[in-house]
Write an enzyme that holds these catalytic residues in place. Structure first.
Site, PDB file in Angstrom:
ATOM      1  N   TYR A  21       0.832  -1.211   0.000  1.00 33.50           N
ATOM      2  CA  TYR A  21       0.000   0.000   0.000  1.00 33.50           C
ATOM      3  C   TYR A  21       0.865   1.259   0.000  1.00 33.50           C
ATOM      4  O   TYR A  21       0.665   2.169  -0.800  1.00 33.50           O
ATOM      5  CB  TYR A  21      -0.908  -0.024   1.234  1.00 33.50           C
ATOM      6  CG  TYR A  21      -1.873   1.133   1.334  1.00 33.50           C
ATOM      7  CD1 TYR A  21      -1.752   2.081   2.347  1.00 33.50           C
ATOM      8  CD2 TYR A  21      -2.915   1.281   0.427  1.00 33.50           C
ATOM      9  CE1 TYR A  21      -2.641   3.145   2.451  1.00 33.50           C
ATOM     10  CE2 TYR A  21      -3.805   2.339   0.523  1.00 33.50           C
ATOM     11  CZ  TYR A  21      -3.660   3.268   1.542  1.00 33.50           C
ATOM     12  OH  TYR A  21      -4.543   4.317   1.644  1.00 33.50           O
ATOM     13  N   LYS A  24       1.080   4.787  -2.300  1.00 40.32           N
ATOM     14  CA  LYS A  24       0.803   6.099  -1.724  1.00 40.32           C
ATOM     15  C   LYS A  24       2.024   7.012  -1.813  1.00 40.32           C
ATOM     16  O   LYS A  24       1.901   8.228  -1.978  1.00 40.32           O
ATOM     17  CB  LYS A  24       0.318   5.958  -0.274  1.00 40.32           C
ATOM     18  CG  LYS A  24      -1.090   5.374  -0.191  1.00 40.32           C
ATOM     19  CD  LYS A  24      -2.046   6.084  -1.145  1.00 40.32           C
ATOM     20  CE  LYS A  24      -3.489   5.728  -0.921  1.00 40.32           C
ATOM     21  NZ  LYS A  24      -4.404   6.418  -1.875  1.00 40.32           N
TER      22      LYS A  24
END
Lengths: 279, 354
Positions: free
Chosen positions: B192, B196
């Site tokens: 993740y 990001k």
């Protein structure tokens, strides 16, 4: 200097920073496996590596694999582990990667994905395959990523490169924490411009405004970068590109932004010539 | 050091600081007003995207929300209509998958039709999801899937949007939504955080590059947001990650939407939503355009406090404000989890060479 018995696996190891690093490791007595795609370049690189050999017992090898997939990385790791009775390398130096600076509005999805492929997946896939092997075999090794100062900031022209280099940083941040579960160390290097054949390639198609902003930059040789990576990987801590005068950065940002603003008219002409407005 | 050389240097620093501080306090700049602007919101049928769409409708904007699920979009439109301020507002929903350039371009075109072909003025890219998990449980396919949902879901829309705005000469805005996990990361977010962080890298490059076209770029870094998405991710989140996040507080989608709106209004580049976000932003700002030089110095100083762990009660939570200390405590928690993790691996058949 003491002999080493670390097996170091270097991707992007047939040229530039990867080769310089492999040579340094070989000079210190490490076993070194260099991995790249081009067999011709690998053969030449192996000769250079042999010339740096410290002891007759060192295992110095070259493997031709594409490491920007988990399967390719795993195959390369397995091949490199064979001379060691199947034991995976202790240190992974993930130097594979390249930059293709260009204008954002001239990209399409495939080109953006390509940019990620060469700036992120080329290292992430090997990190995945390598971590799993180390975890399975209980090897308390290290993983060294090579990012870029363009993971701390970015400028016009690097919309296909900075995302990948920032992503490597994000991955290193997560893994620095998570791989403590397996006693695997994580390092990440942030070099500036490196004077390699790769750099000459990227300058051929680099946007004019980007070249202009970078005019006053100085870079480093692959040997200098390799020395920096090496010094910091043993013993372990995270390398950061240190900026001596932090307060100066917002001022620098304003001057770069102004340069870009001044380039607007010329850029509109450029787009017109390339037929951008007629698609 | 000679006093004669130090004094002028200090004066220079002081003057620069004051100039930057005054400039950034927005005393002389106009606030962005959404009234009459066409705002395109991806991930707009739920969570933060919907909250933002509601806010924009309330402020008189034309709003197009985009998502995949038709059912959710219909419910969302009903809510948006409830906030309508005037009959002139064009409030619509479009069902498209925006995690590709083609999908994004199609959604954009559809949304532009109701505006005589003119593309939207502001793009709020709220699409994305998180799937915390262990790194060694991944394979290439799952890694790429997560990158697509954390990065691709916004990058390709930004591409389609930018090209259209440049073609039409629209001096608009692109607003990315990253996460505090785009400033730092911990165990569980290895698929993740890269996405990001990648959004942050893209925003940094585009902040500079889109000056060529007069297009503004903003990027938001929220912490935990209490949405249905958050509940889903907690179902499969690794225990050690849950443990580290135990003392975290989160925000409601309305709170985050409000922070996004105010940040965009004031022309902020990096928009953070809570105290921890502010500290990380200030500590890692480097050469990114600053919002307020003076307050950033305050937050950065707090972030750098070493040697003593200082606790601060902030909205009824205890927040350790010394980042290096925080890092040490997080690393210890992970180390303490090792034994339990070995059992986990054994149970999953993760033993021996494949």
């Amino acid at each position: 200097m003491a002999d080493w018995n670390q097996h170091c696996f270097v991707t992007g190891g047939s040229s530039g920073t990867g080769l310089a690093l492999a040579v340094m490791l070989a000079q210190r007595g490490a076993d070194v496996s260099i991995v790249a795609r081009n067999k011709g370049r690998l053969d030449k690189a192996l000769e250079t590596l042999e010339a740096a050999r410290k002891t007759p017992k060192q295992i110095l090898k070259a493997y031709s694999f594409a490491v920007d997939s988990e399967a390719g990385s795993l195959a390369a790791l397995k091949a490199a582990s064979e001379p060691f009775g199947g034991r995976c390398p202790e240190a992974l130096f993930l130097v594979a990667g390249a930059a293709r600076p260009s204008y954002f509005v001239e990209q399409d999805e495939e080109l953006l994905r390509n940019g990620m492929q060469i700036s992120y997946w080329a290292q992430a896939c090997t990190a995945l395959a390598g971590s799993k092997e180390m975890a399975r075999q209980g090897v308390k090794g290290k993983i060294v990523f090579v990012s870029s100062v363009l993971a701390f900031f970015s400028i016009v022209g690097y919309s296909t490169y900075s995302p990948g280099k920032f992503a490597i940083r994000g991955l290193a941040e997560a893994l620095q924490s998570e791989l403590k579960l397996y006693d695997i160390d994580v390092h990440i290097s942030f070099p500036p411009t490196i004077y390699t054949s790769g750099y000459e390639e990227e300058n051929k198609t680099k946007p004019a405004i980007t070249l202009k902003i970078e005019e006053t930059d100085s870079g480093l040789t692959p040997e200098q970068v390799a020395a920096g990576i090496f010094k910091v990987s043993f013993p372990p801590f995270i390398v950061r590109a240190l900026t001596a005068a932090k307060w100066f950065l917002p001022v620098w940002r304003k001057t770069v932004d102004s340069q870009v603003k001044r380039h607007r008219a010329e850029h509109q002409e450029y787009l017109k010539i390339r037929g951008f407005f007629s698609t | 050091m000679e006093y004669a050389t130090v004094a002028p240097a200090l004066v220079l620093v002081l003057v620069t600081t004051v100039i930057l501080a005054v400039g950034k306090m927005g005393l002389f700049s106009k606030k962005w007003d959404p009234r009459g602007q066409h705002c395109f919101v991806t991930g707009g049928s739920s969570g933060t995207g919907l909250a933002l769409a509601l806010l924009l409708v309330k402020r008189g904007a034309h709003v197009s929300i985009v998502a995949r699920n038709e059912g959710k979009l219909q419910k969302a439109i009903a809510e948006l209509e409830g906030q309508r301020q005037s009959a002139e507002q064009i409030i619509k929903s479009y069902s498209f998958a925006v995690d590709s350039e083609a999908g994004s371009a199609a959604a954009l075109q559809a949304a532009s039709e109701a505006h005589g072909g003119r593309c939207p003025d502001a793009f709020f890219l709220c699409a994305g999801a998180s799937r915390p998990s262990f790194w060694i449980d991944q394979n290439e396919e799952s890694m790429r899937k997560d990158m697509d949902s954390s990065y691709g879901a916004q990058a390709f829309t930004a591409l389609a949007a930018t090209k259209e705005m440049v073609k039409q000469g629209v001096k608009g805005k692109v607003v990315f939504v990253s996460s505090v996990l785009g400033y730092f990361s911990i165990v569980g977010y290895s698929t993740y955080s890269p996405g990001k962080f990648a959004l942050r890298g893209l925003a940094e490059a585009l902040q500079s590059e889109l000056i060529l076209y007069g297009i503004d770029v903003h990027i938001v870094f929220p912490g935990t947001i209490y949405t249905p998405g958050y509940e889903t991710e907690n179902l499969t989140k690794p225990k050690v990650t849950l443990k580290i996040e135990e003392s975290d507080s989160g925000s409601t989608p309305e709170y985050v939407a409000d922070a996004i709106f105010k940040g965009v209004q004031k022309g902020k580049f990096h928009i953070t939503v809570d105290f921890l976000g502010h500290i990380f932003r200030a500590s890692s700002a480097g050469s990114s355009p600053r919002n307020s030089y003076l307050s950033d110095m305050f937050f950065a100083l707090i972030g750098y406090v070493r040697g003593f762990g200082v606790s601060l009660r902030c909205r009824s939570d205890t927040v350790q404000i010394a980042l290096p200390i925080w890092r040490l405590t997080v690393d210890s928690t992970v180390r303490a989890h090792r034994v339990e993790h070995e059992d986990y691996l054994r149970q999953r058949g993760y033993t021996g060479a494949k």
